[in-house]
Design a protein around this motif. Sequence first.
Motif, PDB file in Angstrom:
ATOM      1  N   LEU A 207       0.709  -1.086  -0.029  1.00  0.00           N
ATOM      2  CA  LEU A 207       0.103  -0.135   0.096  1.00  0.00           C
ATOM      3  C   LEU A 207       0.845   1.447   0.079  1.00  0.00           C
ATOM      4  O   LEU A 207       0.409   2.283  -0.742  1.00  0.00           O
ATOM      5  N   LYS A 208       1.933   1.030   0.741  1.00  0.00           N
ATOM      6  CA  LYS A 208       2.725   2.404   0.770  1.00  0.00           C
ATOM      7  C   LYS A 208       3.534   2.454  -0.539  1.00  0.00           C
ATOM      8  O   LYS A 208       4.107   3.789  -0.673  1.00  0.00           O
ATOM      9  N   SER A 209       3.705   1.835  -1.511  1.00  0.00           N
ATOM     10  CA  SER A 209       4.174   1.979  -2.942  1.00  0.00           C
ATOM     11  C   SER A 209       3.256   2.482  -3.805  1.00  0.00           C
ATOM     12  O   SER A 209       3.449   2.816  -4.781  1.00  0.00           O
ATOM     13  N   ILE A 210       1.909   2.658  -3.242  1.00  0.00           N
ATOM     14  CA  ILE A 210       1.139   3.356  -4.466  1.00  0.00           C
ATOM     15  C   ILE A 210       1.489   4.698  -4.596  1.00  0.00           C
ATOM     16  O   ILE A 210       1.311   5.499  -3.456  1.00  0.00           O
ATOM     17  N   PRO A 211       1.368   5.485  -5.508  1.00  0.00           N
ATOM     18  CA  PRO A 211       1.889   6.792  -5.626  1.00  0.00           C
ATOM     19  C   PRO A 211       0.783   7.792  -4.936  1.00  0.00           C
ATOM     20  O   PRO A 211      -0.396   7.303  -5.260  1.00  0.00           O
ATOM     21  N   GLY A 212       1.022   8.843  -4.522  1.00  0.00           N
ATOM     22  CA  GLY A 212       0.065   9.687  -3.911  1.00  0.00           C
ATOM     23  C   GLY A 212      -0.756  10.462  -4.998  1.00  0.00           C
ATOM     24  O   GLY A 212      -1.971  10.944  -4.799  1.00  0.00           O
ATOM     25  N   GLU A 213      -0.266  10.518  -5.993  1.00  0.00           N
ATOM     26  CA  GLU A 213      -0.839  11.164  -7.357  1.00  0.00           C
ATOM     27  C   GLU A 213      -2.255  10.601  -7.656  1.00  0.00           C
ATOM     28  O   GLU A 213      -3.116  11.008  -7.942  1.00  0.00           O
ATOM     29  N   ILE A 214      -2.234   9.464  -7.392  1.00  0.00           N
ATOM     30  CA  ILE A 214      -3.502   8.426  -7.672  1.00  0.00           C
ATOM     31  C   ILE A 214      -4.388   8.683  -6.793  1.00  0.00           C
ATOM     32  O   ILE A 214      -5.663   8.919  -7.050  1.00  0.00           O
ATOM     33  N   TYR A 215      -4.119   8.761  -5.369  1.00  0.00           N
ATOM     34  CA  TYR A 215      -5.212   9.333  -4.409  1.00  0.00           C
ATOM     35  C   TYR A 215      -5.701  10.572  -4.670  1.00  0.00           C
ATOM     36  O   TYR A 215      -6.982  11.013  -4.373  1.00  0.00           O
ATOM     37  N   GLU A 216      -4.802  11.511  -4.937  1.00  0.00           N
ATOM     38  CA  GLU A 216      -5.133  13.005  -5.404  1.00  0.00           C
ATOM     39  C   GLU A 216      -6.182  12.948  -6.340  1.00  0.00           C
ATOM     40  O   GLU A 216      -7.042  13.865  -6.283  1.00  0.00           O
ATOM     41  N   ALA A 217      -5.856  12.192  -7.510  1.00  0.00           N
ATOM     42  CA  ALA A 217      -6.932  12.032  -8.664  1.00  0.00           C
ATOM     43  C   ALA A 217      -8.299  11.666  -8.200  1.00  0.00           C
ATOM     44  O   ALA A 217      -9.236  12.017  -8.618  1.00  0.00           O
ATOM     45  N   ALA A 218      -7.972  10.547  -7.344  1.00  0.00           N
ATOM     46  CA  ALA A 218      -9.385  10.102  -6.882  1.00  0.00           C
ATOM     47  C   ALA A 218     -10.326  11.062  -5.995  1.00  0.00           C
ATOM     48  O   ALA A 218     -11.457  10.954  -6.266  1.00  0.00           O
ATOM     49  N   ARG A 219      -9.414  11.627  -5.105  1.00  0.00           N
ATOM     50  CA  ARG A 219     -10.274  12.879  -4.293  1.00  0.00           C
ATOM     51  C   ARG A 219     -10.669  13.820  -5.302  1.00  0.00           C
ATOM     52  O   ARG A 219     -12.063  14.287  -5.050  1.00  0.00           O
ATOM     53  N   VAL A 220     -10.004  14.434  -6.441  1.00  0.00           N
ATOM     54  CA  VAL A 220     -10.623  15.176  -7.114  1.00  0.00           C
ATOM     55  C   VAL A 220     -11.830  14.679  -7.948  1.00  0.00           C
ATOM     56  O   VAL A 220     -12.917  15.355  -8.236  1.00  0.00           O
ATOM     57  N   ASP A 221     -11.883  13.304  -8.116  1.00  0.00           N
ATOM     58  CA  ASP A 221     -13.211  12.815  -8.793  1.00  0.00           C
ATOM     59  C   ASP A 221     -14.251  12.475  -7.785  1.00  0.00           C
ATOM     60  O   ASP A 221     -15.205  12.090  -8.230  1.00  0.00           O
ATOM     61  N   PRO A 225     -13.683   6.980   0.630  1.00  0.00           N
ATOM     62  CA  PRO A 225     -12.861   6.140   1.087  1.00  0.00           C
ATOM     63  C   PRO A 225     -13.125   4.676   0.632  1.00  0.00           C
ATOM     64  O   PRO A 225     -12.131   3.777   0.178  1.00  0.00           O
ATOM     65  N   PHE A 226     -14.468   4.081   0.585  1.00  0.00           N
ATOM     66  CA  PHE A 226     -14.779   2.786   0.147  1.00  0.00           C
ATOM     67  C   PHE A 226     -14.237   2.509  -1.199  1.00  0.00           C
ATOM     68  O   PHE A 226     -13.782   1.624  -1.803  1.00  0.00           O
ATOM     69  N   ARG A 227     -14.689   3.545  -2.152  1.00  0.00           N
ATOM     70  CA  ARG A 227     -14.398   3.511  -3.398  1.00  0.00           C
ATOM     71  C   ARG A 227     -13.093   3.361  -3.818  1.00  0.00           C
ATOM     72  O   ARG A 227     -12.260   2.670  -4.639  1.00  0.00           O
ATOM     73  N   VAL A 228     -12.120   4.318  -2.976  1.00  0.00           N
ATOM     74  CA  VAL A 228     -10.850   4.230  -3.137  1.00  0.00           C
ATOM     75  C   VAL A 228     -10.223   2.896  -2.891  1.00  0.00           C
ATOM     76  O   VAL A 228      -9.270   2.387  -3.593  1.00  0.00           O
ATOM     77  N   ALA A 229     -10.834   2.346  -1.784  1.00  0.00           N
ATOM     78  CA  ALA A 229     -10.244   0.929  -1.347  1.00  0.00           C
ATOM     79  C   ALA A 229     -10.411  -0.253  -2.398  1.00  0.00           C
ATOM     80  O   ALA A 229      -9.829  -0.875  -2.745  1.00  0.00           O
ATOM     81  N   TRP A 230     -11.796   0.054  -3.047  1.00  0.00           N
ATOM     82  CA  TRP A 230     -12.139  -1.124  -3.652  1.00  0.00           C
ATOM     83  C   TRP A 230     -11.660  -0.858  -5.050  1.00  0.00           C
ATOM     84  O   TRP A 230     -11.441  -1.929  -5.914  1.00  0.00           O
ATOM     85  N   THR A 231     -11.612   0.350  -5.851  1.00  0.00           N
ATOM     86  CA  THR A 231     -11.266   0.519  -7.361  1.00  0.00           C
ATOM     87  C   THR A 231      -9.673   0.860  -7.394  1.00  0.00           C
ATOM     88  O   THR A 231      -9.046   0.684  -8.572  1.00  0.00           O
ATOM     89  N   ILE A 232      -8.959   1.201  -6.251  1.00  0.00           N
ATOM     90  CA  ILE A 232      -7.534   1.557  -6.378  1.00  0.00           C
ATOM     91  C   ILE A 232      -6.619   0.531  -5.596  1.00  0.00           C
ATOM     92  O   ILE A 232      -5.850   0.098  -6.368  1.00  0.00           O
ATOM     93  N   GLN A 233      -6.886   0.561  -4.360  1.00  0.00           N
ATOM     94  CA  GLN A 233      -6.119   0.068  -3.452  1.00  0.00           C
ATOM     95  C   GLN A 233      -5.893  -1.433  -3.572  1.00  0.00           C
ATOM     96  O   GLN A 233      -4.941  -2.284  -3.755  1.00  0.00           O
ATOM     97  N   LEU A 234      -7.128  -2.084  -3.610  1.00  0.00           N
ATOM     98  CA  LEU A 234      -7.300  -3.591  -3.718  1.00  0.00           C
ATOM     99  C   LEU A 234      -6.803  -4.160  -4.984  1.00  0.00           C
ATOM    100  O   LEU A 234      -6.062  -5.009  -5.188  1.00  0.00           O
TER     101      LEU A 234
END
Length: 319
Positions: A207-221, A225-234
Motif C-alpha cells: 500500500l505504501k508503494s502506491i503513488p500519492g498522485e493516484i489518491y489525489e486524482a481520486a479525491r478530485v473525482d 474511502p470505500f471507492r478508493v479501497a475497492w477500485t484503487i487499493q485492492l
Amino acid sequence: MSATADTAQAHPSALQREGHGRARQQRRVVTRAPWILLAPFLALFALTFIFPIIAAVGSSFTKVTRSGLFGETGVHSGFAGFENYARALGDGSFLASIGRVLLFGVVQVPVMIALCTVLALLLESASAKWPGFFRAAYFMPYGVPGVIATILWSFLYVPGLSPIVDAATSVGLTVNFLGPDTVLWSIANIVTWSYTGYNMLIVIAQLKSIPGEIYEAARVDGAGPFRVAWTIQLPLIRPALVLTTVFSIIGTLQLFAEAQVLQTVAPAVDSQYTPNLSAYTTAFAYNDYNVAAAQAVLIALAAFILSFTFLRFTNRKSS
C-alpha cells in the motif's frame, strides 16, 4: 622514423604489456568478487537446504533390510523404487491428515487473508489514529513461537482453566474447543492469531508503494474511502495478496507445532493429525525413516502443486 613507429606498434613495449596484464587481472577480480561474497551464503544454503532435500529424496527410494532376529547379522540398503511411496499413500491416517489440512486451508486461508487486508486498509486510511502502535500490536503475535502460542491458547480451551468455558457453562451453554469436530478450528484460530499481523505488514508495504498522485486524482473525482479501497487499493495490492496466499498455502501443509502441543490436552488429536506430524511419527516412533522421507516428499509436492495451481489461476484471471 616510420619504420621505427611501425616496429613499436607491431611489438608493444613492456609497459603496454604490463598495462594489459593489469587490466585482465582487474577484470578477473571484478568477476570473482560477487562469488567470493556469496560463497558463505551459498555454502550454508547448500548445507541446510539443498543437501537435506537430496538426502530425503534419495532416502525415499531406499529400502533398508536387517538380517537376523535383531538385525545383528547386518543391515543392507537397496533401491526400493516406489515402494515407500506406495506404503505412504496406502496409509489411511496419512491420507486423512492431508484431507484434514486441505479443509483447514480452504477455510482458514481466505479468512486470514481477508482479515489482514481489512486491517491493512484501516491502518493506512487517512483517519487512522496511532497506526504505528496498532501495526506493532497486530504484528506482536508473530513474534511468539508456535509452541508458546499454542500453550497460551490451550489455557482458553481446556475446561476448568478456560474463563470462556466457565462463563459459557454458567449460563447453561456447553462449549468444547477440543472436541473432534472443533479442535481443527481451534488450531485455525491459533494460526490466524499468529500470522495475520505478519501478512498485514506485507500488504501495508504494498500500500505504501502506491503513488500519492493516484489518491489525489481520486479525491478530485469525488471518490470516497470505500471507492478508493475497492477500485484503487485492492487492484494495486494484488501482488501482495498473491504472495501472502502462497505463503499461507505452504504453511497450511506444514502444520506441526500446534497439533503436537494440543495432543496432551485434546484426545481428538492423534499422532498423525497433520501430514508433518504423521511423517514425524513414522520416523521417530516407528523408526521407518524411508517411508517418512517419502511422506515428506509427497508433502512438498502437494505444496508445490497447490501453489503453482493458484499462481496459474490468478495469472490467467488477471490476463
